[in-house]
Design a protein around this motif. Structure first.
Motif, PDB file in Angstrom:
ATOM      1  N   UNK A 177       1.114  -1.165   0.353  1.00 27.77           N
ATOM      2  CA  UNK A 177       0.098   0.316   0.175  1.00 27.77           C
ATOM      3  C   UNK A 177       0.568   1.529   0.111  1.00 27.77           C
ATOM      4  N   UNK A 178       1.706   1.369   0.775  1.00 34.49           N
ATOM      5  CA  UNK A 178       2.961   2.566   1.365  1.00 34.49           C
ATOM      6  C   UNK A 178       4.325   2.623  -0.389  1.00 34.49           C
ATOM      7  N   UNK A 179       4.203   1.449  -1.123  1.00 35.50           N
ATOM      8  CA  UNK A 179       5.397   1.580  -2.254  1.00 35.50           C
ATOM      9  C   UNK A 179       5.488   2.328  -2.814  1.00 35.50           C
ATOM     10  N   UNK A 197      17.361  -6.684   4.655  1.00 35.79           N
ATOM     11  CA  UNK A 197      16.704  -6.010   5.086  1.00 35.79           C
ATOM     12  C   UNK A 197      15.250  -6.143   4.550  1.00 35.79           C
ATOM     13  N   UNK A 198      15.404  -4.636   4.000  1.00 31.08           N
ATOM     14  CA  UNK A 198      14.143  -4.516   3.320  1.00 31.08           C
ATOM     15  C   UNK A 198      14.545  -2.540   2.518  1.00 31.08           C
ATOM     16  N   UNK A 199      13.937  -2.498   1.392  1.00 33.01           N
ATOM     17  CA  UNK A 199      13.914  -1.497   0.926  1.00 33.01           C
ATOM     18  C   UNK A 199      13.878   0.150   1.874  1.00 33.01           C
ATOM     19  N   UNK A 200      14.729   0.965   1.601  1.00 34.08           N
ATOM     20  CA  UNK A 200      14.689   2.310   2.375  1.00 34.08           C
ATOM     21  C   UNK A 200      13.785   2.958   1.041  1.00 34.08           C
ATOM     22  N   UNK A 201      14.215   4.789   1.977  1.00 34.77           N
ATOM     23  CA  UNK A 201      13.201   5.320   1.276  1.00 34.77           C
ATOM     24  C   UNK A 201      13.904   6.226  -0.389  1.00 34.77           C
ATOM     25  N   UNK A 202      15.307   5.780  -0.024  1.00 37.82           N
ATOM     26  CA  UNK A 202      15.678   5.404  -2.179  1.00 37.82           C
ATOM     27  C   UNK A 202      15.677   4.422  -2.616  1.00 37.82           C
ATOM     28  N   UNK A 252       9.326  -0.630   4.712  1.00 32.27           N
ATOM     29  CA  UNK A 252       8.361  -0.529   5.604  1.00 32.27           C
ATOM     30  C   UNK A 252       7.994   0.532   6.015  1.00 32.27           C
ATOM     31  N   UNK A 253       7.034   1.207   5.892  1.00 33.79           N
ATOM     32  CA  UNK A 253       6.808   2.668   6.410  1.00 33.79           C
ATOM     33  C   UNK A 253       8.188   2.810   7.777  1.00 33.79           C
ATOM     34  N   UNK A 254       8.673   3.934   7.138  1.00 33.46           N
ATOM     35  CA  UNK A 254       9.106   4.908   8.398  1.00 33.46           C
ATOM     36  C   UNK A 254      11.168   3.791   9.036  1.00 33.46           C
ATOM     37  N   UNK A 255      10.878   3.288   8.169  1.00 33.68           N
ATOM     38  CA  UNK A 255      12.258   1.975   8.252  1.00 33.68           C
ATOM     39  C   UNK A 255      12.028   0.617   9.432  1.00 33.68           C
ATOM     40  N   UNK A 256      10.968   0.436   9.276  1.00 36.32           N
ATOM     41  CA  UNK A 256      11.129  -0.067  10.516  1.00 36.32           C
ATOM     42  C   UNK A 256      10.632  -1.536  10.505  1.00 36.32           C
ATOM     43  N   UNK A 257      11.565  -2.286  10.921  1.00 33.88           N
ATOM     44  CA  UNK A 257      11.851  -3.584  10.719  1.00 33.88           C
ATOM     45  C   UNK A 257      10.238  -4.010   9.893  1.00 33.88           C
ATOM     46  N   UNK A 258      10.442  -5.130   8.863  1.00 36.94           N
ATOM     47  CA  UNK A 258       9.062  -5.699   8.913  1.00 36.94           C
ATOM     48  C   UNK A 258       8.280  -6.725   9.783  1.00 36.94           C
ATOM     49  N   UNK A 259       6.829  -6.983   9.476  1.00 38.24           N
ATOM     50  CA  UNK A 259       6.597  -7.886  10.545  1.00 38.24           C
ATOM     51  C   UNK A 259       6.617  -9.117  10.223  1.00 38.24           C
TER      52      UNK A 259
END
Ligand code: URA
Length: 245
Positions: A82-84, A103-108, A149-156
């Motif tokens: 939803x946020x990507x 871990x997962x993509x950041x903002x860039x 993940x929003x705000x670069x939180x750890x993925x759930x």
């Protein structure tokens, strides 16, 4: 005027170095001498391979990296879609020496659709170069989750569970000689146990039949330069493995 321009570019470079955690010309972390560079492989990756547009090289079941990337781009299996802006399937060469897993993509990465292209990614590229690895020549880089993940939180856990099958398919298609998990989140997920990174580093592992090496995440090392020494130890172990030592 040209003096002004030179000063401007110098300031930009210094700013970039600051965020990369090193100063140009005065390397605080001296990379020890490495063996002579390996000769360039005869087979070069196909054009576009470094951007994830990998040549279709179907496995026995017709599976290809492009198909996985296409499914990732259209994926709606968890709320991260939803946020990507872009999903980030990964990029690199087929049959890599090493598959790096973050871990997962950041903002860039979310903006560009490419893995590890922000400050942590530029730092990671330098680590890889120090042991003769390069995403355009002999590596593939991916993440445990393919959307930011929003705000670069750890993925759930449910987001990881939804996404891990893509990573598993990539590993099976790529058949890397070794996996390198960077950071606690990737290590926890690949090893199936939550522990501090320092504890993960102590062991020897396999994941999907591939030797798995573990080290700190480049972002963690940018924040804490005392982690550079253990990272270098891990990278040397990986290089020694690739050299058959
Ligand atoms: N951090 C990660 O773990 N992966 C990326 O792709 C970028 C930053």
């Amino acid at each position: 005027m040209s003096d002004l321009r030179a000063a401007y570019w110098r300031l930009l470079r210094l700013t970039e170095d600051y965020f990369d955690g090193q100063t140009r010309g005065e390397r605080r972390y001296a990379v020890p001498e490495l063996p002579a560079p390996a000769p360039a492989p005869a087979r070069q990756p196909a054009a576009g391979a470094a951007r994830g547009a990998l040549p279709a090289r179907p496995a026995a079941n017709g599976e290809t990296l492009s198909r996985v990337a296409g499914e990732v781009a259209a994926c709606r299996l968890c709320r991260l879609c939803e946020g990507r802006t872009n999903a980030v399937p990964g990029e690199g060469v087929p049959n890599p020496a090493v598959m790096v897993i973050g871990e997962g993509p950041g903002a860039v990465e979310d903006r560009s659709g490419r893995p590890f292209v922000g400050p942590a990614g530029r730092y990671l590229d330098r680590w890889l170069a120090a042991i003769e690895l390069d995403r355009r020549r002999n590596c593939f880089i991916a993440n445990v989750v393919k959307c930011r993940p929003p705000g670069n939180r750890d993925p759930n856990p449910d987001e990881v569970a939804a996404c891990m099958p893509y990573l598993a398919r990539q590993i099976d298609l790529l058949r890397p000689r070794a996996l390198l998990a960077v950071g606690r989140v990737a290590a926890d997920r690949l090893l199936g146990v939550a522990r501090p990174l320092a504890a993960h580093r102590a062991g020897r592992y396999e994941h999907r039949g591939r030797p798995l090496f573990v080290t700190y995440h480049p972002s963690a090392v940018l924040r804490d330069p005392s982690l550079r020494a253990p990272v270098w130890e891990d990278l040397r172990k990986l290089r020694a493995f690739l050299d058959g030592a």
